[in-house]
Motif scaffolding. Structure first.
Motif, PDB file in Angstrom:
ATOM      1  N   LYS A  58      39.853  51.043  53.535  1.00 43.26           N
ATOM      2  CA  LYS A  58      40.927  50.058  53.548  1.00 43.26           C
ATOM      3  C   LYS A  58      41.406  49.792  54.972  1.00 43.26           C
ATOM      4  O   LYS A  58      41.602  50.729  55.747  1.00 43.26           O
TER       5      LYS A  58
ATOM      6  N   SER B 253      38.046  46.832  52.274  1.00 45.24           N
ATOM      7  CA  SER B 253      39.125  46.003  51.739  1.00 45.24           C
ATOM      8  C   SER B 253      40.099  45.717  52.865  1.00 45.24           C
ATOM      9  O   SER B 253      40.419  46.575  53.680  1.00 45.24           O
TER      10      SER B 253
ATOM     11  N   THR C  43      49.417  41.900  54.713  1.00 50.14           N
ATOM     12  CA  THR C  43      50.721  42.162  54.099  1.00 50.14           C
ATOM     13  C   THR C  43      51.763  41.152  54.573  1.00 50.14           C
ATOM     14  O   THR C  43      51.595  40.510  55.593  1.00 50.14           O
TER      15      THR C  43
ATOM     16  N   PHE D  98      44.780  40.593  49.166  1.00 47.17           N
ATOM     17  CA  PHE D  98      43.628  41.482  49.261  1.00 47.17           C
ATOM     18  C   PHE D  98      42.366  40.671  49.475  1.00 47.17           C
ATOM     19  O   PHE D  98      42.149  39.660  48.817  1.00 47.17           O
TER      20      PHE D  98
ATOM     21  N   TRP E 253      43.834  44.256  53.673  1.00 50.72           N
ATOM     22  CA  TRP E 253      45.127  43.903  53.098  1.00 50.72           C
ATOM     23  C   TRP E 253      45.949  43.151  54.132  1.00 50.72           C
ATOM     24  O   TRP E 253      46.254  43.693  55.192  1.00 50.72           O
TER      25      TRP E 253
ATOM     26  N   HIS F 261      44.177  47.788  41.612  1.00 49.32           N
ATOM     27  CA  HIS F 261      42.744  47.779  41.323  1.00 49.32           C
ATOM     28  C   HIS F 261      42.453  47.656  39.833  1.00 49.32           C
ATOM     29  O   HIS F 261      41.477  47.027  39.437  1.00 49.32           O
TER      30      HIS F 261
ATOM     31  N   TYR G 113      50.656  49.613  50.308  1.00 50.69           N
ATOM     32  CA  TYR G 113      49.485  48.954  50.883  1.00 50.69           C
ATOM     33  C   TYR G 113      48.760  49.897  51.834  1.00 50.69           C
ATOM     34  O   TYR G 113      47.557  49.809  52.008  1.00 50.69           O
TER      35      TYR G 113
END
Lengths: 553, 220
Positions: free
Chosen positions: B7, B52, B56, B41, B54, A367, B69
């Motif tokens: 997330k 968010s 992977t 991302f 992710w 970030h 992650y």
């Protein structure tokens, strides 16, 4: 065909640099790198698309080229083995090379017809990578290679290369990995070795040397493909680039995006201003070419970034995997530290092909890096740089002076088709950023076979210039479809490709013009003053004094 | 751009179709994607929140980054390939451990991708090799229950398995929107509840102080 001979001295200031290049045909000295790496005495590969051409051409070569095999490099018994294999593979009409080689069965003609094979295997002989075909089918072939290596090793020696008729086999042992190139391209053994080193660096960059060593120490017959899965394409691309767009690996230099100096400097300043905790290196690139880079003093202090590492990063961020989203991935810089990972943030800016790479040491700093990217992006928008660079990326749409790629027409020297120019007269403290420039490959080098032919010619000339036993300064080489002039002085290394109809005097004129043009444009073509390292607020100012090590980028 | 509120992580073996699922959802198309490097991302505005996402890499090479992650994840979408039984086994063997770093009440969703390749997957375009499916939905449900036990969550307190196991096709788009939107809709109340309850519980390792010397400071 070779008009090498008298090396009519190109006029442009530096006649003292010229040396008689000798008749190229006369240089078949029985020394290793010279004998094989030299310009062939026959007409250089006319380069027609047919792979057969290359094969038959090689057969035409006078046997004298093959005979002076240096004993130290060749194992006569195994040589026989290989030459027999090689002669079996006398080319058969096959489809164009790229679509073939799925089988990988050594008896498969298409597979055998490939110009250059590159294999990676473990010490135990377990296949890891093969440029063509499936590695499963190659176990036996790889077994032979392991046998060759260990046979020589058992006598306390190392096998480096085998020259068998038109094939060269180059071996490179790196820790528990064995890399082998088997080629009938005109590349010299040294050039092939350089390619193998680049392949090894690529593997290390994904796994680190330490973990490769650990894995094999733990389990000798480990199948490394499990860990390299997905990286094969990167290796393929690396090897393809040698033939399609020669320069970076050959010259050991990075290619810069031509850019007005004030804008490049502003971008450099911007990168230095945008920092994040643990940030070590920021790179702006487009299409595998460098725009600018900034290295953080506090992280990479005392260390120079090797150009090979930078090139590796430039290739890496060009991977299609980075086309979308913001990526966060570990990457190792083999020359900097082969045993450790950096964490890389990679993103395309403003959905442009312009790519920002932020390399840091903190695993969890995603970030922070993403925030840093936004600073860079905002700054670039203010500078209006994104538009300029975006235009540059679409070479075909814009012939603007700001384009990152340029046409050879820009030089204004009729008869000049292509060139590679690497300046050598750079200030000492910039020496860590070797750069080169070259125009886009345009017609008649739009097709792959043509590019391959040009790449072969450049490799031959390069091998001659840098021959260990008998280096040359200047080569004028009349090939069937083009004329080439290669010239190395204390100020530059230059390879030019000219129209086949050019006369010697005409060629000199063209080169003079080109050198003048480069001189005029050098601020745009090269990073003349690589940005100094950033000095984050926390760092003490006393380190700011000049130190050659710090100013590499 | 603000810091994301929650997330969501896509996990699963190599080439099960994580990137393709995400592409189908975000770009409404299916293309042969390339092997992901590390993790990618994406920011997804959803209702009033920023989620968010992710995506992977499934390759073993990037395994070490997995728990990073997953740190603080509100939801993990475990993806397998219905034609590859091994990919479901891997979820338990390789990937479940990575979710230890996820948030306490992390949601687990199991997605069996590539149903277009099964004989029943009627929406396919009729090309490509088809065969009987290799992984049944029951296997996925069993895995879900196993995960709950692993996470020591009472089965009754967690969302029902039937609700959390999906079968999708990134190629045809089958169930893809349903998968992501169900997940997002379940994450939203979690985030709102958390926001109301407690300040965000994240550890900022970048500002960690260096370990103190053992000798305690004394007044001099």
């Amino acid at each position: 065909m070779e008009a090498g001979g008298d090396a009519a001295a190109p006029a442009p200031g530096g006649a003292q640099d010229l040396e008689d290049t000798q008749d190229l045909e006369g240089t078949q000295t029985p020394r290793e790198e010279t004998g094989d790496g030299g310009v062939q005495s026959g007409p250089p590969d006319p380069g027609d698309t047919d792979p057969e051409e290359a094969g038959s051409q090689a057969e035409d070569e006078p046997p004298s080229r093959l005979s002076p095999l240096p004993q130290s490099e060749v194992l006569s018994s195994t040589c026989e083995h290989w030459s027999s294999t090689a002669s079996d593979s006398s080319p058969i009409h096959g489809p164009e090379s790229d679509s073939v080689g799925q089988g990988g069965d050594p008896s498969d003609e298409n597979w055998r017809n490939q110009r250059k094979h590159v294999f990676v295997l473990s010490e135990a002989g377990k296949p890891i990578y093969s440029r063509y075909g499936s590695v499963e089918a190659l176990s036996a072939t790889m077994g032979v290679m392991t046998a060759l290596v260990s046979f020589v090793q058992s006598s306390g020696d190392n096998i480096r290369a085998i020259y068998a008729e038109d094939h060269k086999l180059v071996f490179l042992q790196q820790g528990p990995l064995l890399l082998v190139a088997m080629s009938r391209t005109p590349q010299s053994a040294a050039q092939l070795r350089g390619e193998l080193l680049a392949v090894h660096a690529q593997i290390v960059s994904t796994l680190t040397r330490a973990s490769v060593a650990r894995i094999f120490a733990h389990k000798q017959n480990y199948d490394l493909r499990r860990l390299l899965a997905g990286s094969e394409r990167t290796l393929d691309r690396l090897l393809d680039n040698v033939e399609r767009d020669p320069g970076a690996l050959l010259l050991g230099a990075v290619r810069c995006v031509p850019l007005a100096r004030p804008l490049r400097e502003a971008l450099g300043t911007l990168l230095r201003r945008c920092t994040a905790p643990g940030l070590a290196l920021s790179v702006l690139a487009v299409g595998g070419r460098l725009i600018t880079a900034a290295q953080e003093r506090n992280v990479l202090a005392e260390c120079r970034l090797d150009p090979a590492d930078l090139q590796l990063l430039l290739d890496w961020v060009g991977a299609p995997a980075f086309a979308a989203g913001e990526a966060w991935a570990p990457v190792c810089l083999p020359r900097f530290n082969p045993d450790g990972f950096f964490y890389a943030y990679v993103a395309r800016l403003d959905s442009m092909p312009v790519c920002l790479l932020l390399l840091g040491t903190h695993r969890e700093a995603f970030h922070a890096m993403a925030a840093c990217r936004r600073l860079v992006e905002d700054g670039m928008r203010t500078l209006g740089a994104l538009r300029t660079l975006g235009e540059a990326a679409n070479f075909s749409d814009s012939q603007a002076a700001s384009a990152p790629a340029y046409s050879v027409q820009a030089v204004g020297a009729p008869g000049l088709r292509h060139f590679l120019y690497k300046p050598l007269d750079i200030p000492d403290h910039h020496r860590q950023l070797p750069q080169f420039t070259s125009p886009e490959l345009e017609a008649p080098y739009s097709r792959e076979e043509e590019r391959q032919r040009l790449s072969d010619l450049y490799h031959r000339l390069h091998a001659r210039l840098h021959s260990a036993s008998r280096p040359l300064r200047l080569i004028y080489h009349v090939a069937e479809k083009e004329t080439l002039l290669a010239w190395v002085t204390s100020k530059f290394e230059l390879y030019t490709c000219l129209s086949p109809l050019v006369t010697k005097a005409g060629a000199i004129l063209v080169v003079t013009k080109l050198l003048r043009w480069v001189k005029k444009e050098e601020d745009r073509l090269f990073i003349r003053c690589p940005p100094k390292y950033s000095t984050p607020p926390a760092a003490s100012a006393d380190q700011a004094s000049h130190n050659g090590l710090f100013t590499g980028l | 751009m603000r810091r994301p509120d929650a997330k969501v992580v896509l996990l699963g073996g190599a080439s099960v179709g994580k990137t393709s699922l995400l592409r189908r959802y975000t770009e409404r198309r299916f293309s042969d994607s390339v092997s992901t490097v590390g993790g990618a991302f994406y920011l997804k505005p959803w209702r009033a929140l920023h989620l968010s996402l992710w995506d992977t890499a499934g390759r073993e090479q990037f395994h070490g980054l997995g728990s990073m992650y997953c740190r603080g994840a509100a939801a993990v979408i475990l993806t397998y390939d219905v034609m590859q039984p091994q990919s479901l086994v891997e979820l338990e063997d390789r990937f479940l451990g990575l979710t230890d770093s996820a948030s306490k009440d992390c949601l687990f969703i199991i997605a069996g991708n590539k149903v277009d390749l099964t004989e029943q997957g009627g929406e396919g375009d009729g090309h490509g090799p088809r065969g009987p499916r290799q992984v049944s939905r029951e296997d996925a449900v069993a895995l879900y229950k196993k995960i709950l036990r692993y996470r020591m969550v009472d089965e009754k307190a967690a969302p029902a398995a039937e609700q959390m196991c999906f079968e999708t096709s990134a190629k045809t788009g089958h169930n893809v929107d349903l998968l992501f939107e169900t997940v997002f809709d379940m994450v939203v109340p979690m985030v709102l509840r958390q926001k109301a309850e407690e300040p965000v519980e994240t550890v900022d390792i970048t500002s960690q102080k260096p370990p103190k010397r053992t000798r305690s400071g004394c007044c001099t």
